[in-house]
Design a protein around this motif. Structure first.
Motif, PDB file in Angstrom:
ATOM      1  N   PRO A  72      -4.463  -2.479  -3.438  1.00  0.00           N
ATOM      2  CA  PRO A  72      -4.705  -3.728  -2.936  1.00  0.00           C
ATOM      3  C   PRO A  72      -3.257  -4.489  -2.477  1.00  0.00           C
ATOM      4  N   TRP A  73      -2.024  -4.246  -3.240  1.00  0.00           N
ATOM      5  CA  TRP A  73      -0.858  -4.767  -2.859  1.00  0.00           C
ATOM      6  C   TRP A  73      -0.448  -4.204  -1.397  1.00  0.00           C
ATOM      7  N   LEU A  74      -0.545  -2.876  -1.159  1.00  0.00           N
ATOM      8  CA  LEU A  74      -0.172  -2.306  -0.049  1.00  0.00           C
ATOM      9  C   LEU A  74      -0.940  -3.010   1.174  1.00  0.00           C
ATOM     10  N   ARG A  75      -2.061  -3.157   1.035  1.00  0.00           N
ATOM     11  CA  ARG A  75      -3.057  -3.429   2.189  1.00  0.00           C
ATOM     12  C   ARG A  75      -2.767  -5.000   2.517  1.00  0.00           C
ATOM     13  N   GLU A  76      -2.668  -6.005   1.465  1.00  0.00           N
ATOM     14  CA  GLU A  76      -2.188  -6.989   1.756  1.00  0.00           C
ATOM     15  C   GLU A  76      -0.854  -7.348   2.326  1.00  0.00           C
ATOM     16  N   ASN A  77      -0.006  -6.541   2.167  1.00  0.00           N
ATOM     17  CA  ASN A  77       1.263  -6.529   2.700  1.00  0.00           C
ATOM     18  C   ASN A  77       1.486  -5.714   4.160  1.00  0.00           C
ATOM     19  N   ALA A  78       0.501  -4.837   4.456  1.00  0.00           N
ATOM     20  CA  ALA A  78       0.606  -4.086   5.557  1.00  0.00           C
ATOM     21  C   ALA A  78       1.289  -4.670   6.593  1.00  0.00           C
ATOM     22  N   ALA A  79       1.101  -5.748   7.298  1.00  0.00           N
ATOM     23  CA  ALA A  79       1.198  -6.372   8.440  1.00  0.00           C
ATOM     24  C   ALA A  79       2.805  -6.701   8.278  1.00  0.00           C
ATOM     25  N   ARG A  80       3.440  -7.014   7.248  1.00  0.00           N
ATOM     26  CA  ARG A  80       5.009  -7.061   7.022  1.00  0.00           C
ATOM     27  C   ARG A  80       5.693  -5.975   7.468  1.00  0.00           C
ATOM     28  N   PHE A  81       5.176  -4.731   7.533  1.00  0.00           N
ATOM     29  CA  PHE A  81       6.201  -3.639   7.487  1.00  0.00           C
ATOM     30  C   PHE A  81       5.957  -2.921   8.828  1.00  0.00           C
ATOM     31  N   ASP A  82       7.071  -2.340   9.366  1.00  0.00           N
ATOM     32  CA  ASP A  82       7.055  -1.330  10.622  1.00  0.00           C
ATOM     33  C   ASP A  82       6.990  -0.001  10.169  1.00  0.00           C
ATOM     34  N   ASN A  83       7.529   0.324   8.971  1.00  0.00           N
ATOM     35  CA  ASN A  83       7.660   1.545   8.578  1.00  0.00           C
ATOM     36  C   ASN A  83       7.612   1.897   7.089  1.00  0.00           C
ATOM     37  N   VAL A  84       6.883   3.014   6.572  1.00  0.00           N
ATOM     38  CA  VAL A  84       6.926   3.054   5.129  1.00  0.00           C
ATOM     39  C   VAL A  84       7.322   4.378   4.553  1.00  0.00           C
ATOM     40  N   ILE A  85       8.291   4.363   3.436  1.00  0.00           N
ATOM     41  CA  ILE A  85       8.776   5.774   2.937  1.00  0.00           C
ATOM     42  C   ILE A  85       8.297   5.817   1.725  1.00  0.00           C
ATOM     43  N   VAL A  86       7.664   6.936   1.365  1.00  0.00           N
ATOM     44  CA  VAL A  86       7.224   7.329  -0.038  1.00  0.00           C
ATOM     45  C   VAL A  86       8.228   8.448  -0.494  1.00  0.00           C
ATOM     46  N   HIS A  87       8.744   8.005  -1.730  1.00  0.00           N
ATOM     47  CA  HIS A  87       9.662   9.011  -2.265  1.00  0.00           C
ATOM     48  C   HIS A  87       9.143   9.856  -3.323  1.00  0.00           C
ATOM     49  N   GLY A  88       9.029  10.943  -3.158  1.00  0.00           N
ATOM     50  CA  GLY A  88       8.177  11.926  -4.090  1.00  0.00           C
ATOM     51  C   GLY A  88       6.966  12.291  -3.922  1.00  0.00           C
ATOM     52  N   LEU A  89       6.668  13.385  -4.859  1.00  0.00           N
ATOM     53  CA  LEU A  89       5.431  13.837  -4.820  1.00  0.00           C
ATOM     54  C   LEU A  89       4.679  13.731  -6.158  1.00  0.00           C
ATOM     55  N   TRP A  90       3.530  14.144  -6.334  1.00  0.00           N
ATOM     56  CA  TRP A  90       2.754  14.249  -7.651  1.00  0.00           C
ATOM     57  C   TRP A  90       2.491  12.949  -8.354  1.00  0.00           C
ATOM     58  N   GLN A  91       2.625  11.949  -7.795  1.00  0.00           N
ATOM     59  CA  GLN A  91       2.208  10.654  -8.202  1.00  0.00           C
ATOM     60  C   GLN A  91       1.360   9.783  -7.450  1.00  0.00           C
ATOM     61  N   TYR A  92       0.755   8.714  -8.139  1.00  0.00           N
ATOM     62  CA  TYR A  92      -0.163   7.875  -7.382  1.00  0.00           C
ATOM     63  C   TYR A  92       0.442   7.243  -6.117  1.00  0.00           C
ATOM     64  N   CYS A  93       1.629   7.074  -6.294  1.00  0.00           N
ATOM     65  CA  CYS A  93       2.139   6.423  -4.916  1.00  0.00           C
ATOM     66  C   CYS A  93       1.878   6.895  -3.541  1.00  0.00           C
ATOM     67  N   GLY A  94       1.930   8.134  -3.490  1.00  0.00           N
ATOM     68  CA  GLY A  94       1.543   8.913  -2.309  1.00  0.00           C
ATOM     69  C   GLY A  94       0.208   8.820  -2.083  1.00  0.00           C
ATOM     70  N   PHE A  95      -0.747   9.210  -3.040  1.00  0.00           N
ATOM     71  CA  PHE A  95      -2.096   8.885  -2.808  1.00  0.00           C
ATOM     72  C   PHE A  95      -2.585   7.602  -2.406  1.00  0.00           C
ATOM     73  N   ALA A  96      -1.999   6.747  -2.963  1.00  0.00           N
ATOM     74  CA  ALA A  96      -2.306   5.062  -2.531  1.00  0.00           C
ATOM     75  C   ALA A  96      -1.898   4.735  -1.032  1.00  0.00           C
ATOM     76  N   THR A  97      -0.560   5.315  -0.842  1.00  0.00           N
ATOM     77  CA  THR A  97      -0.134   4.980   0.545  1.00  0.00           C
ATOM     78  C   THR A  97      -1.143   5.654   1.558  1.00  0.00           C
ATOM     79  N   TRP A  98      -1.510   6.847   1.127  1.00  0.00           N
ATOM     80  CA  TRP A  98      -2.404   7.603   2.418  1.00  0.00           C
ATOM     81  C   TRP A  98      -3.832   6.618   2.395  1.00  0.00           C
ATOM     82  N   ARG A  99      -4.328   6.190   1.057  1.00  0.00           N
ATOM     83  CA  ARG A  99      -5.401   5.186   1.198  1.00  0.00           C
ATOM     84  C   ARG A  99      -5.308   4.091   1.974  1.00  0.00           C
TER      85      ARG A  99
END
Length: 394
Positions: A72-99
Motif C-alpha cells: 500500500p505504501w508503494l502504491r500510494e507513493n508511486a507518482a513521486r518517483f521516476d525510478n526504483v531500486i530494489v536492493h537484494g533478493l529473497w525478501q518480500y521487498c522485491g515481490f512487493a515492488t513487482w506487485r
C-alpha cells in the motif's frame, strides 16, 4: 529526478547493501533526489544517522520480511518517483515492488551477490526450498526489472549458474568505496585509544562478519600454522559475531598458545574503522563467496595491500594491478597468503601499498563509478517520460 531505494534494513551491521544505498545517494548528480523505504523498526537508533529521508515500516518479525504495509505504501507513493531500486533478493521487498510497480514505474534490482552458486553448494537444502520461491516470485521480479545490476562481469557470469530458469536484462555497474573522509592520523589515534594493546604492533586486518562464508576458520587455522614464521605479526578480527562462532575460534587459539596475538574488536565504524585500515600492514579476506567486498575497496583507498581468496570476484583485477595476492579459498591457500606476505621485504610491501592506492583510484573510486549508475536512472526516467507523452497524445 526522484529515486526510491527499497531495502530490508539499513543497519550498517548488515553489510554491503546498506552501504550501497548510502553511497549511491551521496554521490548522485545534482538534480537527483533520493530516499529509502525499509522494513526496519522506526525506533532503531541507526536510522538517525542518515542524511536522506527514510521511511521505516517495521518492525518486521520474519526473516522473509513480509510487511502488509509495504505494497500500500508503494502504491500510494508511486507518482513521486521516476525510478526504483530494489536492493537484494529473497525478501518480500522485491515481490512487493513487482506487485506494486510492474509495468507502471521502472524498477531495477541490485543483486548484491545473492545469486552466487556458492550458496547452492553450501546450503543444498535451502537452495531446494528457494527453487519454489524462484519459480513463484523471484524469477518474475528479475524478469520485470528494467535491468538487473551486478558489480562485475564475474558476478553476472556466476549468477546464471544458480538456476537454469533465468531470463533478465543484465548491466554491470562499477562499484567501489568512498575515499576516507577523516584524518587518518587522528583515526589511528582513536583506534589505538580504544585498543591500546595494538599500539606499535604489526598486524593483518580482517574486517567483516565473523561468518563461515568469510573463511574465518581458515584465517585462524592458517595463522596458527604460520605464526612462528613472523613472531611480531598479529591478526585483528574486526566484525560482529552474529552466529556466536567466536568462542570456538578462540578455543583453537587458546590451545595453540596464540590468544595474545589475535585481537577481537567487534564491529568497527567511523574513525575507528578507518584507524584500523590506516594502522594495519595489509587486509586479508579468504572468503568462500564475495561478489565485491566494500572492505576490500576501503583498504585499497588507504593504500593497504589486500590478500584475497580467488572467490572474491574482484581479486583478478587487483592481482593485475599488483596490489595484493590471490590464493584458493582453502586452508593451504590461506596459509600461502600469510607466508607470501611474511616473505616480502619492507620495500616490496611499500611498493604494493602504492599499487593498492593506484588500483583504488583507477577502478574503485565511487565518486567516479557512480556515474554509470546515474546514467541508467536518467535513461530509464527519460524513456518512461516519453511513453507517458506518447500515451497522452494518443
Amino acid at each position: 529526478m526522484r529515486t526510491l531505494h527499497i531495502i530490508g534494513t539499513l543497519n550498517p551491521a548488515s553489510g554491503g547493501p546498506a552501504a550501497a544505498v548510502s553511497m549511491h545517494i551521496e554521490f548522485s548528480r545534482p538534480g537527483h533526489v533520493s530516499e529509502a523505504v525499509t522494513l526496519d523498526d522506526p525506533a532503531s537508533p541507526f536510522l538517525k544517522n542518515f542524511a536522506y529521508p527514510v521511511t521505516a515500516l517495521g518492525p518486521t518479525p520474519t526473516k522473509f520480511g513480509y510487511n502488509r504495509r509495504l505494497v500500500p505504501w508503494l502504491r500510494e507513493n508511486a507518482a513521486r518517483f521516476d525510478n526504483v531500486i530494489v536492493h537484494g533478493l529473497w525478501q518480500y521487498c522485491g515481490f512487493a515492488t513487482w506487485r506494486a510497480y510492474s509495468g507502471k514505474v521502472p524498477y531495477f534490482v541490485f543483486v548484491h551477490g545473492m545469486l552466487d552458486p556458492y550458496f547452492k553448494r553450501a546450503f543444498p537444502f535451502k537452495h531446494f526450498k528457494k527453487w519454489a520461491y524462484w519459480i513463484a516470485a523471484e524469477y518474475w521480479v528479475l524478469r520485470g526489472a528494467v535491468n538487473v545490476l551486478f558489480t562485475c562481469a564475474e558476478e553476472e557470469r556466476l549468477a546464471r549458474k544458480s538456476f537454469w530458469l533465468n531470463r533478465w536484462s543484465s548491466v554491470i555497474v562499477p562499484y567501489g568505496s568512498r575515499t576516507p573522509d577523516v584524518d587518518l592520523a587522528q583515526s589511528a589515534a582513536d583506534f589505538h585509544g580504544r585498543f591500546p594493546d595494538l599500539q606499535g604492533r604489526r598486524y593483518l586486518l580482517f574486517l567483516g562478519r565473523i561468518d563461515r562464508k568469510k573463511g574465518c576458520d581458515l584465517l585462524i587455522d592458517a595463522f596458527i600454522t604460520t605464526a612462528a614464521n613472523d613472531p611480531q605479526l598479529d591478526l585483528v578480527m574486526a566484525g560482529p559475531d552474529e552466529t556466536r562462532w567466536r568462542p570456538q575460534l578462540e578455543e583453537k587459539l587458546r590451545r595453540a598458545g596464540l590468544s595474545h596475538r589475535v585481537h577481537w574488536t567487534g564491529m568497527l565504524s567511523g574513525t575507528q574503522k578507518w584507524g584500523a585500515f590506516a594502522t594495519c600492514e595489509a587486509f586479508i579476506l579468504p572468503s568462500h563467496q564475495e561478489n565485491f567486498g566494500i572492505a576490500v575497496a576501503e583498504a585499497l583507498s588507504c593504500g593497504r595491500p589486500v590478500l584475497l581468496s580467488d572467490k572474491v570476484n574482484i581479486a583478478p583485477e587487483i592481482l593485475a594491478d599488483h596490489a595484493g595476492f590471490m590464493e584458493a579459498d582453502t586452508l593451504q591457500g590461506t596459509t600461502n597468503l600469510f607466508l607470501r606476505w611474511m616473505k616480502l621485504s619492507q620495500a616490496e610491501r611499500e611498493r604494493m601499498g602504492a599499487n593498492a592506492l593506484a588500483c583504488f583510484h583507477s577502478r574503485f573510486d565511487m565518486k567516479v563509478n557512480v556515474s554509470v549508475f546515474n546514467d541508467l536512472l536518467e535513461t530509464a526516467a527519460h524513456l518512461q517520460s516519453n511513453e507517458h507523452l506518447a500515451s497522452a497524445s494518443g
